[in-house]
Design an enzyme around this catalytic site. Sequence first.
Site, mmCIF file in Angstrom:
data_model
loop_
_atom_site.group_PDB
_atom_site.id
_atom_site.type_symbol
_atom_site.label_atom_id
_atom_site.label_comp_id
_atom_site.label_asym_id
_atom_site.label_seq_id
_atom_site.Cartn_x
_atom_site.Cartn_y
_atom_site.Cartn_z
ATOM 1 N N LEU A 1 8.130 -1.104 10.474
ATOM 2 C CA LEU A 1 7.368 -0.146 11.284
ATOM 3 C C LEU A 1 7.207 1.140 10.492
ATOM 4 O O LEU A 1 8.087 1.991 10.479
ATOM 5 C CB LEU A 1 8.064 0.111 12.621
ATOM 6 C CG LEU A 1 7.116 0.416 13.781
ATOM 7 C CD1 LEU A 1 6.069 -0.677 13.964
ATOM 8 C CD2 LEU A 1 7.880 0.615 15.060
ATOM 9 N N ASP A 2 6.089 1.224 9.820
ATOM 10 C CA ASP A 2 5.831 2.377 8.969
ATOM 11 C C ASP A 2 5.210 3.510 9.789
ATOM 12 O O ASP A 2 4.432 3.265 10.709
ATOM 13 C CB ASP A 2 4.878 1.970 7.838
ATOM 14 C CG ASP A 2 4.659 3.107 6.879
ATOM 15 O OD1 ASP A 2 5.638 3.528 6.238
ATOM 16 O OD2 ASP A 2 3.527 3.595 6.789
ATOM 17 N N ASP B 1 11.902 0.906 15.420
ATOM 18 C CA ASP B 1 12.022 0.407 14.038
ATOM 19 C C ASP B 1 13.004 -0.761 14.020
ATOM 20 O O ASP B 1 12.770 -1.788 13.389
ATOM 21 C CB ASP B 1 12.643 1.443 13.094
ATOM 22 C CG ASP B 1 11.807 2.659 12.879
ATOM 23 O OD1 ASP B 1 11.077 3.015 13.802
ATOM 24 O OD2 ASP B 1 11.905 3.249 11.796
ATOM 25 N N ASP C 1 16.203 8.504 6.094
ATOM 26 C CA ASP C 1 15.350 8.937 7.199
ATOM 27 C C ASP C 1 15.964 8.493 8.526
ATOM 28 O O ASP C 1 16.682 7.515 8.587
ATOM 29 C CB ASP C 1 13.948 8.287 7.106
ATOM 30 C CG ASP C 1 13.330 8.476 5.740
ATOM 31 O OD1 ASP C 1 13.479 9.578 5.206
ATOM 32 O OD2 ASP C 1 12.728 7.519 5.222
ATOM 33 N N GLU D 1 12.617 -2.503 4.391
ATOM 34 C CA GLU D 1 12.897 -1.087 4.155
ATOM 35 C C GLU D 1 14.096 -0.614 4.981
ATOM 36 O O GLU D 1 14.790 0.322 4.610
ATOM 37 C CB GLU D 1 11.655 -0.261 4.519
ATOM 38 C CG GLU D 1 11.791 1.187 4.156
ATOM 39 C CD GLU D 1 10.601 2.021 4.600
ATOM 40 O OE1 GLU D 1 9.495 1.789 4.093
ATOM 41 O OE2 GLU D 1 10.789 2.886 5.461
ATOM 42 N N GLU D 2 14.340 -1.258 6.094
ATOM 43 C CA GLU D 2 15.424 -0.840 6.985
ATOM 44 C C GLU D 2 16.793 -1.399 6.604
ATOM 45 O O GLU D 2 17.787 -1.072 7.245
ATOM 46 C CB GLU D 2 15.111 -1.240 8.436
ATOM 47 C CG GLU D 2 13.849 -0.616 9.000
ATOM 48 C CD GLU D 2 13.877 0.919 9.024
ATOM 49 O OE1 GLU D 2 14.960 1.515 8.872
ATOM 50 O OE2 GLU D 2 12.806 1.515 9.165
ATOM 51 N N GLU E 1 5.901 -0.638 0.409
ATOM 52 C CA GLU E 1 4.718 0.124 0.808
ATOM 53 C C GLU E 1 3.639 0.144 -0.277
ATOM 54 O O GLU E 1 2.492 -0.213 -0.029
ATOM 55 C CB GLU E 1 5.128 1.561 1.168
ATOM 56 C CG GLU E 1 6.060 1.602 2.385
ATOM 57 C CD GLU E 1 6.736 2.951 2.618
ATOM 58 O OE1 GLU E 1 7.074 3.638 1.634
ATOM 59 O OE2 GLU E 1 6.932 3.315 3.786
ATOM 60 N N ASP F 1 7.901 -3.405 5.344
ATOM 61 C CA ASP F 1 8.268 -2.176 6.042
ATOM 62 C C ASP F 1 7.897 -2.480 7.491
ATOM 63 O O ASP F 1 6.717 -2.464 7.856
ATOM 64 C CB ASP F 1 7.463 -0.991 5.490
ATOM 65 C CG ASP F 1 7.849 0.293 6.193
ATOM 66 O OD1 ASP F 1 8.651 0.243 7.145
ATOM 67 O OD2 ASP F 1 7.354 1.362 5.785
HETATM 68 P P1 AHM Z 1 5.418 12.860 5.074
HETATM 69 O O1 AHM Z 1 5.819 13.182 6.463
HETATM 70 O O2 AHM Z 1 6.403 13.308 4.037
HETATM 71 O O3 AHM Z 1 4.031 13.325 4.742
HETATM 72 O O4 AHM Z 1 5.415 11.278 4.951
HETATM 73 C C1 AHM Z 1 4.446 10.502 5.561
HETATM 74 C C2 AHM Z 1 4.414 9.160 4.925
HETATM 75 C C3 AHM Z 1 3.365 8.241 5.460
HETATM 76 O O5 AHM Z 1 2.245 8.199 4.627
HETATM 77 C C4 AHM Z 1 4.064 6.922 5.508
HETATM 78 O O6 AHM Z 1 3.521 6.122 6.488
HETATM 79 C C5 AHM Z 1 5.479 7.321 5.816
HETATM 80 O O7 AHM Z 1 5.661 8.562 5.186
HETATM 81 C C6 AHM Z 1 6.528 6.406 5.259
HETATM 82 O O8 AHM Z 1 7.772 6.774 5.782
HETATM 83 P P2 AHM Z 1 8.486 5.799 6.837
HETATM 84 O O9 AHM Z 1 8.524 4.434 6.206
HETATM 85 O O10 AHM Z 1 9.846 6.396 7.012
HETATM 86 O O11 AHM Z 1 7.708 5.812 8.113
HETATM 87 MG MG MG Z 2 7.553 3.197 5.530
#
Ligand code: AHM
Ligand code: MG
Length: 332
Positions: free
Chosen positions: A116-117, A69, A63, A92-93, A273, A114
Amino acid sequence: MNKIVTLDEFIIRSEKETPHSSGSFSRLLRDIGIAAKIVNREVNKAGLVNILGVEGSTNSTGDDVQKLDMFTNEKFIETLSYSGEVCGIASEENQDFIPVKNATNTGNYVVVMDPLDGSSNIDVNVSVGTIFGIYKRVSDPNKPCIIEDFLQKGSQMVAAGYILYGTSTLLVYSTGNGLNGFTLDPSIGEFCLSHKNIQMPIAGNYYSVNQGYYLKFDLEMRRYIDHCSDLNYRLRYIGSMVSDIHRIMFQGGIFLYPNTRKYPKGKLRLLYECYPMSFLIEQAGGTALTCKLERVLDLEIKSLHQTSSIVMGSRDMVRDMKEFVEKYGVVV
Ligand code: AHM
Ligand code: MG
């Protein structure tokens, strides 16, 4: 007027109620509170100081990594490294875990996080959150930490929590003895106890899923989502799991991130997560399962960035979902 109980005070009080407590776990929790305040300050002024936007690199699962982040990741690692209570951090990073070199290497805990989720929301001023879990190390305390310290099941976690940077900033955490929430009072710079012993409603009117992937879900999940729609449940999907779960904690509901064709094993990371959020949901009286109906906290973990499908929320709603899987799921 009720006396304000700050996070630090609450942690000290809880420590006194725990026989033989060394205080080291309390210090660690307090350090997480400090890191949260620093990050909150930056999240609030992010638009002003140009730290929004895509950094240009990607994280270990591909991602885009945003500048904020990176900042949050660094702040948490820095604060936890200085604490002396932690012997390692997995984020996670970062592709690998980070051993923390204390003078004596006596840190008894590892932190998984994680930082900054909800990264897709950073750019556009929508709420994001930090998720963390704490384990006791299983390796020799006189040596650097090892991967086995991190690859422990969610059920072995000693604490978990999240910080929601929203209209207010909230820190919600549990040490396995109930769930409590603290709201940051910016005027005094302290997290103050605002939600004591949180218990989520056993059912609710909200379902939270990325309905855009509907056609990529398995039949049983599509049927369950149709059922939610038939019952006129309200669809709410912020795309920041912390925010979506926070709503459910207080108003009841169900959150789903099933496996899709793109992510056959689910997208959300088990260690950073799914485990911590499942721990908190269970502490609030809810249920957290995979789409195969396994209890998330009991899943085996084999690698740091392993992912899982997840369905969690109010007890009765997850029970209903289970019936759909039992009726329409393919038995392998
Ligand atoms: P999506 O865009 O595929 O629906 O994903 C959203 C989800 C959230 O529920 C969650 O907070 C996030 O993806 C986790 O991804 P990241 O850690 O990259 O923010
Ligand atoms: Mg996340």
